[in-house]
Scaffold this motif. Structure first.
Motif, PDB file in Angstrom:
ATOM      1  N   LEU A 681       6.076   7.732 -11.597  1.00 19.69           N
ATOM      2  CA  LEU A 681       7.100   6.425 -11.395  1.00 19.69           C
ATOM      3  C   LEU A 681       7.174   6.390  -9.788  1.00 19.69           C
ATOM      4  O   LEU A 681       7.150   5.411  -9.309  1.00 19.69           O
ATOM      5  N   LEU A 682       7.421   7.639  -9.183  1.00 16.26           N
ATOM      6  CA  LEU A 682       7.708   7.484  -7.560  1.00 16.26           C
ATOM      7  C   LEU A 682       6.231   6.946  -7.001  1.00 16.26           C
ATOM      8  O   LEU A 682       6.558   5.940  -6.206  1.00 16.26           O
ATOM      9  N   ARG A 683       5.043   7.187  -7.490  1.00 12.57           N
ATOM     10  CA  ARG A 683       3.903   6.850  -7.034  1.00 12.57           C
ATOM     11  C   ARG A 683       3.906   5.302  -7.113  1.00 12.57           C
ATOM     12  O   ARG A 683       3.123   4.428  -6.414  1.00 12.57           O
ATOM     13  N   SER A 684       4.418   4.719  -8.234  1.00 14.02           N
ATOM     14  CA  SER A 684       4.416   3.300  -8.547  1.00 14.02           C
ATOM     15  C   SER A 684       5.311   2.538  -7.663  1.00 14.02           C
ATOM     16  O   SER A 684       5.428   1.291  -7.630  1.00 14.02           O
ATOM     17  N   LEU A 685       6.296   3.066  -6.801  1.00 10.54           N
ATOM     18  CA  LEU A 685       7.154   2.390  -5.975  1.00 10.54           C
ATOM     19  C   LEU A 685       6.423   1.662  -4.776  1.00 10.54           C
ATOM     20  O   LEU A 685       5.320   2.247  -4.294  1.00 10.54           O
ATOM     21  N   PRO A 686       6.837   0.461  -4.153  1.00 10.73           N
ATOM     22  CA  PRO A 686       6.243   0.096  -3.019  1.00 10.73           C
ATOM     23  C   PRO A 686       6.380   0.969  -1.814  1.00 10.73           C
ATOM     24  O   PRO A 686       7.445   2.001  -1.730  1.00 10.73           O
ATOM     25  N   ASP A 687       5.574   1.202  -0.955  1.00 10.23           N
ATOM     26  CA  ASP A 687       5.712   2.161   0.076  1.00 10.23           C
ATOM     27  C   ASP A 687       6.936   2.189   0.847  1.00 10.23           C
ATOM     28  O   ASP A 687       7.367   3.399   0.975  1.00 10.23           O
ATOM     29  N   PRO A 688       7.587   1.005   1.332  1.00 11.62           N
ATOM     30  CA  PRO A 688       8.699   0.851   2.134  1.00 11.62           C
ATOM     31  C   PRO A 688       9.977   1.825   1.232  1.00 11.62           C
ATOM     32  O   PRO A 688      10.735   2.506   1.823  1.00 11.62           O
ATOM     33  N   ASN A 689       9.779   1.299   0.138  1.00 12.32           N
ATOM     34  CA  ASN A 689      10.903   2.128  -1.034  1.00 12.32           C
ATOM     35  C   ASN A 689      10.595   3.380  -1.200  1.00 12.32           C
ATOM     36  O   ASN A 689      11.622   4.206  -0.884  1.00 12.32           O
ATOM     37  N   LEU A 690       9.573   3.876  -1.222  1.00 13.72           N
ATOM     38  CA  LEU A 690       9.074   5.374  -1.524  1.00 13.72           C
ATOM     39  C   LEU A 690       9.331   6.008  -0.134  1.00 13.72           C
ATOM     40  O   LEU A 690      10.075   7.115  -0.372  1.00 13.72           O
ATOM     41  N   ILE A 691       9.087   5.484   0.891  1.00  8.75           N
ATOM     42  CA  ILE A 691       9.283   6.366   1.993  1.00  8.75           C
ATOM     43  C   ILE A 691      10.611   6.527   2.224  1.00  8.75           C
ATOM     44  O   ILE A 691      11.260   7.441   2.753  1.00  8.75           O
ATOM     45  N   THR A 692      11.469   5.299   2.373  1.00  8.25           N
ATOM     46  CA  THR A 692      12.917   5.387   2.522  1.00  8.25           C
ATOM     47  C   THR A 692      13.658   6.469   1.422  1.00  8.25           C
ATOM     48  O   THR A 692      14.542   7.096   1.878  1.00  8.25           O
ATOM     49  N   PHE A 693      13.244   6.529   0.352  1.00  4.53           N
ATOM     50  CA  PHE A 693      13.804   7.218  -0.799  1.00  4.53           C
ATOM     51  C   PHE A 693      13.616   8.790  -0.482  1.00  4.53           C
ATOM     52  O   PHE A 693      14.350   9.672  -0.856  1.00  4.53           O
ATOM     53  N   LEU A 694      12.028   8.985  -0.114  1.00  2.00           N
ATOM     54  CA  LEU A 694      11.865  10.526   0.190  1.00  2.00           C
ATOM     55  C   LEU A 694      12.744  10.801   1.551  1.00  2.00           C
ATOM     56  O   LEU A 694      13.159  12.064   1.594  1.00  2.00           O
TER      57      LEU A 694
END
Length: 781
Positions: A681-694
């Motif tokens: 699911l994390l992998r499925s997030l758009p990049d800006p969302n994923l990097i901000t979340f991490l």
């Protein structure tokens, strides 16, 4: 409909591939166990055997058979996952696996003897000891780790663990298999066989139950009574405490047969003439109190919310009493009683001048000061120390049952059905000012609301220095979870270091006054501010409040504006800034790490609303002085601005599209399937969302490292941020409204907290690793 089926089959594939990964590890573990068997057997017939044939057969009983069953299962399942489509059937494989559980029964019956034999042989034979302490298990094909060392004892336990594991996977598979799929009846059959097998080998019932307590008096009057948690011999016990005009008595309810008159048992009593709150002996004040990890407290809340929803459904279905309803109520009572026992953390110590000290734990400073004040008021009278004979004590304890004013422990199951379920949403409170102080002091207020039967402190105003008429005019936003009551406490801040109390959680500041108001849904739910005054010990505190229900507060309005950062899509902001993580997120995190990481309650205590609005405007207009503003601003306002930014995103950071999948992923029972799904699911997030979340994830972990100082655990932080980063889209929430909104909501919020907590407790997740791995294989099985 078609989309739902496809989504179900996608989840099914994730569950299966996670299970396949753990199956591979299991086969490698069995293989490692079998490896020494052949050489041991070869030496058994020589003149210098390490073990006898009988010992070898006892220790390795049925391992070869179990290995072959699982190897065959793995080899048959593997190609199905590789060429996955909606026509693939696997039910027959699970059915066959379940039909071979008889081998496990034989293994389980022999398990204890096998472990004891291995232990005896280790003690008697150094060569075997070396072998059994260092068995080499191969890693999965795709992993870099070649082998790990494991003891024989640990490996012998694996098959016992495995049956439970397969049953969890069957639950997960059935949940995500359409009823008309050919696999459905086969998986159901496999689950039935596995469950019957498990219940035949697991018949130990957990005997832990907690007893309840009470006391009261004859010629003496009862002034106050209630349930308190006492720490006795290092563990928490629920007691009923009775304050009489001349003594304090602590009792517990005796267990009696059904229908028999209930009675109390006296645990101890202290004459008020001998009772003090100050401890002279510090060694005594350091009793170590065990606290449950936050995630376990949270699991209890999740269970309570789920059971509440089930009770509502059952009530509608049967329109009266039913055995199922009684069972559910009993389950709820157990969970709530357990929560009540484990949630309080504020120490209330009582000492007998001529004897022992006792420690209670309360959930709020409010209760503590009520008990303390009631006792001190009685102590102003001329009291004689009294000693009760055993007969007098028996008579007094016997009268407690009739005299008590608090009859039930404060759990939902003891309330009437007609009682209000409380409010869910956000309460906005402005603390204006206070009057009535006799002399100048440094004054501040705290706000508490109730949640799950106990009170939690939610906000704190700044200290107004040296005044008799403080003007705070500070606004706070407080999240409500089924709350019915708001309390305001007014304190005088103590700056005298010599008065510091060594106790954790012990506020040394003096309570000047306290009061509470009921949160009446009718009054509170109007759109306008409702002004009110709380009178406390001659002090009047003026405040206003208004309430926004959960549905309204969650409505996200897609922003038309392209300028600014609040309410604008995260991809638009990062593109405009040419950044990977929005500037506002980086700056707030940096400031909190610079000077807020030691702040008690950081992210939980609300910042002042006007400060937050000023910062919001500054970020939106990209003011040049933003860095100066940040360095001058109260740290709780900066933390509040970061939370507001995430809350005002046009769609939550973890996206509307993936919300249902996050809810399903966190509900999976099998750890490998859950890991597989949550990473996918994390992998499925758009990049800006994923990097901000991490980025946020790593920041929150750093905050939690300072938990001993800031009192913010991973769980506390997940509770604050979970519902902000994850929430259902408009269409999802309107579906939810068909049933009881508050129950659905509280159940959903628990799951949202669990999702964030899962990632917070996970090993560090790197963006590049995540993107490189198409399947996350867990090695911890």
């Amino acid at each position: 409909m078609k989309g739902d089926i496809e989504k179900g089959l996608e989840m099914k594939k994730l569950v299966l591939s996670g299970f396949l990964a753990s199956e591979e590890i299991y086969i490698n573990q069995l293989d490692a166990l079998l490896l020494p068997m052949k050489p041991l057997k070869a030496t058994a017939t020589t003149s210098q055997p390490v073990l006898t044939i009988q010992q070898i057969e006892t220790i390795f009983y049925k391992i070869q058979d179990i290995f072959e069953i699982h190897k065959e299962f793995y080899d048959a399942l593997y190609p199905n996952i590789q060429q996955w489509d909606d026509k693939v059937t696997v039910g027959h494989l699970f059915q066959k696996l379940a039909s071979q559980l008889g081998v496990y029964k034989a293994f389980v019956d022999n398990y204890k003897v096998a472990v004891e034999t291995a232990e005896k042989c280790s003690q008697a034979n150094v060569q075997f000891q070396k072998i059994s302490e260092n068995l080499k298990v191969k890693g999965p094909k795709d992993s870099k780790d070649c082998t790990t060392s494991v003891t024989m004892e640990a490996l012998l336990y694996k098959p016992i663990d495995r049956v439970t594991r397969s049953t969890l996977v069957l639950h997960d598979l059935l949940k995500h298999t359409p009823k008309d799929h050919p696999d459905f009846p086969l998986l159901q059959d496999a689950l039935r066989i596995s469950q019957n097998f498990l219940s035949s080998i697991n018949e130990e019932i957990d005997p832990r139950r907690t007893a309840v307590t009470t006391p009261k008096g004859e010629t003496r009057q009862l002034v106050k009574d209630g349930f308190l948690v006492e720490v006795s011999e290092g563990s928490r016990k629920l007691r009923h405490v009775f304050l009489f005009t001349d003594l304090l008595l602590c009792a517990k309810m005796k267990k009696t047969a059904v229908g028999k008159h209930q009675q109390y048992d006296c645990k101890w009593y202290i004459p008020l003439a001998d009772l003090t709150f100050q401890t002279l002996d510090d060694s005594d004040s350091c009793t170590h109190v065990q606290t449950l990890p936050e995630h376990e407290i949270d699991e209890m809340k999740t269970k309570i919310s789920a059971i509440k929803s089930e009770i509502q459904k059952e009530k509608k279905a049967v329109k009266g009493q039913s055995r199922a309803l009684d069972r559910l109520r009993k389950k709820m009572n157990e969970q709530e009683s357990c929560l009540l026992l484990h949630s309080p953390t504020i120490p209330f110590r009582i000492h007998n001048k001529h004897g022992k000290s006792y420690l209670f734990l309360l959930s709020s400073d409010y209760e503590r000061s009520e008990w303390r004040e009631a006792i001190q008021k009685l102590q102003k009278k001329d009291l004689q120390a009294c000693v009760l004979s055993s007969v007098e004590l028996q008579v007094l304890t016997g009268s407690c049952f009739k005299l008590r004013t608090v009859h039930n422990i404060p759990v939902t199951s003891n309330k009437d059905d007609e009682e209000s379920p409380g409010l869910y949403g956000f309460l906005h409170v402005i603390v204006h000012s206070a009057k009535g102080f006799k002399e100048s002091a440094n004054l501040y207020c705290t706000l508490e609301v109730d949640s799950f039967g106990y009170f939690v402190s939610k906000a704190k105003t700044r200290v107004f220095r040296d005044t008799t008429e403080p003007q705070w005019n500070e606004e706070f936003e407080i999240e409500l979870e089924g709350s019915q009551c708001l309390r305001i406490l007014c304190y005088e801040k103590c700056y005298d270091k010599s008065k510091l109390n060594k106790d954790d959680n012990e506020i040394v500041d003096k309570i000047m006054g306290k009061g509470q108001v009921q949160l009446d849904p009718q009054t509170v739910q109007s759109k306008n501010w409702h002004m009110d005054v709380i009178e406390m010990n001659g002090i009047k505190v003026e405040f206003s409040m208004k309430f926004t229900s959960r549905d309204l507060s969650l409505k996200r309005t897609p922003s038309k504006k392209q300028s600014g950062v609040f309410g604008v899509k995260i991809s638009v902001v990062t593109k405009r800034e040419r950044s990977k993580v929005p500037y506002i997120v980086r700056q707030c995190i940096e400031e909190v790490e610079k000077r807020g990481i030691d702040e008690v309650g950081i992210y939980r205590i609300s910042g002042v609303a006007t400060d937050i609005q000023a910062l919001k405007a500054a970020f939106d207009t990209n003011t040049k002085d933003i860095l100066v503003m940040l360095s001058d601003m109260d740290i709780n306002a900066i933390a509040g601005t970061l939370k507001l930014y995430f809350r005002e995103l046009p769609e939550p950071l973890l996206t509307d599209r993936l919300y249902p999948a996050f809810m399903e992923g966190i509900a999976l029972s099998d750890p490998a399937a859950k890991e597989n799904c949550m990473m996918h699911l994390l992998r499925s997030l758009p990049d800006p969302n994923l990097i901000t979340f991490l980025t946020l994830l790593e920041h929150l972990k750093r905050v939690a490292e300072k938990e001993p100082i800031n009192k913010m655990s991973l769980h506390n932080l997940a509770t604050v941020f979970g519902p902000t980063l994850l929430r259902p889209s408009e269409s999802e929430s309107s579906k939810a409204h068909i049933t009881l909104a508050s129950d659905i909501w509280s159940h959903d919020v628990m799951a949202q907290v669990q999702v964030l907590l899962y990632y917070l407790q996970h090993n560090p997740i790197s963006f590049t690793e995540l993107k490189r791995n198409t399947l996350y294989f867990s090695t911890d099985v």
